[in-house]
Enzyme design. Structure first.
Site, short mmCIF file in Angstrom:
data_model
loop_
_atom_site.label_atom_id
_atom_site.label_comp_id
_atom_site.label_asym_id
_atom_site.label_seq_id
_atom_site.Cartn_x
_atom_site.Cartn_y
_atom_site.Cartn_z
N ARG A 108 0.88 -1.19 0.00
CA ARG A 108 0.00 0.00 0.00
C ARG A 108 0.90 1.22 0.00
O ARG A 108 1.72 1.39 0.91
CB ARG A 108 -0.90 0.03 1.23
N HIS A 135 -7.66 0.98 -6.05
CA HIS A 135 -7.83 0.13 -4.86
C HIS A 135 -8.54 -1.16 -5.30
O HIS A 135 -9.70 -1.41 -4.98
CB HIS A 135 -8.66 0.88 -3.81
N GLN A 138 -10.29 -3.81 -2.81
CA GLN A 138 -11.58 -3.36 -2.28
C GLN A 138 -12.67 -3.53 -3.34
O GLN A 138 -13.75 -4.06 -3.06
CB GLN A 138 -11.50 -1.89 -1.84
N ASP A 231 -17.28 7.33 -0.57
CA ASP A 231 -15.94 7.22 0.02
C ASP A 231 -15.60 8.59 0.60
O ASP A 231 -16.28 9.59 0.29
CB ASP A 231 -14.94 6.79 -1.07
N1 NVA Z 1 -10.02 6.87 -0.98
C1 NVA Z 1 -9.59 6.45 0.34
C2 NVA Z 1 -9.78 4.98 0.48
C3 NVA Z 1 -9.41 4.43 1.84
C4 NVA Z 1 -9.58 2.95 1.93
C5 NVA Z 1 -8.15 6.83 0.56
O1 NVA Z 1 -7.33 6.62 -0.35
O2 NVA Z 1 -7.83 7.36 1.62
N1 CP Z 2 -11.07 0.01 3.00
C1 CP Z 2 -9.78 -0.05 3.36
O1 CP Z 2 -8.89 -0.31 2.56
O2 CP Z 2 -9.54 0.17 4.68
P1 CP Z 2 -8.13 0.39 5.38
O3 CP Z 2 -7.61 1.72 4.93
O4 CP Z 2 -8.44 0.37 6.84
O5 CP Z 2 -7.20 -0.71 4.98
#
Ligand code: NVA
Ligand code: CP
Length: 312
Positions: A108, A135, A138, A231
């Protein structure tokens, strides 16, 4: 016929055919069933997954770590602060070294290109646990949740409301285009999906019969939606100085009781979490009977176990 995904990276849903994606969903469904009936097997006995994080995580970290353990393997949490990457060791060298110790890498991070490069130089599968662009874990898990809740994917109308240019929207567009769902992104003009993502997904949509629609009016966007997805309005890596400006500009796109009146009967609400009640979604919707957000969170575990079991 079963497709062989051994050694494949899982970086973008665009890298997979519709059949391959459905095979991942079917494997996840089976693993979920086995976890309920206690028939779990350990196909990854003795294998190790390295998990590199340069951004925070609750779901991704825990579901991958628990998932690899349930499959018989071991997860190694690698904070980017403690790797030589932080002191300038190249991605290429890191990839080559990690490939000598591990059987798979989950990462990540911020720049999507870093994950692509890690995949290029690694000889083991690389799984994208979120970048600024995508992502995919997800969105793939969300397909499993939608199929469970609605009984089908083809022809489902999904609306994403809010920041239409973030990683979540991009992967949902890719997912919808692969499996023939109709996706509408309701957002202001300046929060639209990246042109490169739209262009790629349009190619897939032509084959699957999916439609991709961009819409500025939030009411028109949710009209007759089977799924409404939200989101956060400020993603990890977005400029925190712009937070208030973003919240003001996106305020009309909050998913709440007023907007819910326009959705299809029996519509479901989805959110990848973490959520901000009172910003992108009202508490009434997030905690209401239409919300499937905790089923989504659970399905991350089953879906990612399927990815690991099939690729590692
Ligand atoms: N769009 C959000 C998703 C978190 C799982 C982010 O990148 O912070
Ligand atoms: N939805 C998701 O990826 O959550 P985290 O940021 O907690 O991993």
């Amino acid at each position: 016929m079963a497709v062989n995904l051994k050694s494949r990276d899982f970086i973008s849903l665009r890298d997979f055919t519709r059949e391959e994606l459905l095979q991942i969903l079917d494997t996840a469904k089976m693993l979920k069933m086995h976890s309920r009936t206690g028939e779990e097997q350990k196909p990854l006995e003795g294998k190790t997954l390295g998990m590199i994080f340069t951004k925070p995580s609750t779901r991704t970290r825990i579901s991958f770590e628990v998932g690899i353990w349930q499959l018989g393997g071991v997860g190694l949490f690698l904070s980017s602060d403690e790797l030589q990457l932080r002191r300038g060791e190249t991605i290429e060298d890191t990839a080559k070294v990690l490939s000598r110790y591990l059987d798979g890498i989950m990462i990540r991070t911020y720049a999507h290109q870093d994950v692509v490069d890690l995949g290029k130089y690694s000889t083991i599968p690389v799984i994208n646990g979120l970048t600024d662009l995508l992502h995919p874990c997800q969105a793939a898990s969300d397909l499993l949740t939608m199929r469970e809740k609605l009984g089908r994917l083809q022809g489902v109308n999904m609306t994403f409301l809010g920041d239409g240019g973030n990683n979540m929207v991009h992967s949902l567009i890719n997912a919808a285009a692969k499996v023939g769902m109709n996706i509408t992104v309701g957002s202001p003009q300046q929060y639209r999906p990246a042109a490169e993502v739209l262009a790629g997904a349009e190619e897939d949509a032509r084959k699957s019969g999916a439609t991709i629609t961009l819409c500025e009016d939030p009411v028109e966007a949710v009209n007759d939606a089977d799924v409404v997805y939200a989101d956060v309005w400020v993603s990890m890596g977005d400029d925190e100085q712009q937070r208030q400006k973003r919240l003001d500009e996106l305020a009309p796109y909050q998913v709440n009781g007023d907007i819910w009146k326009y959705t299809a009967d029996e519509a479901i609400f989805m959110h990848c979490l973490p959520a901000h009640r009172g910003e992108e979604v009202s508490a009434g919707i997030l905690d209401g009977p239409m919300s499937v957000v905790f089923d989504q969170a659970e399905n991350r575990l089953h879906l990612q176990k399927a990815i690991m079991a099939l690729t590692m």
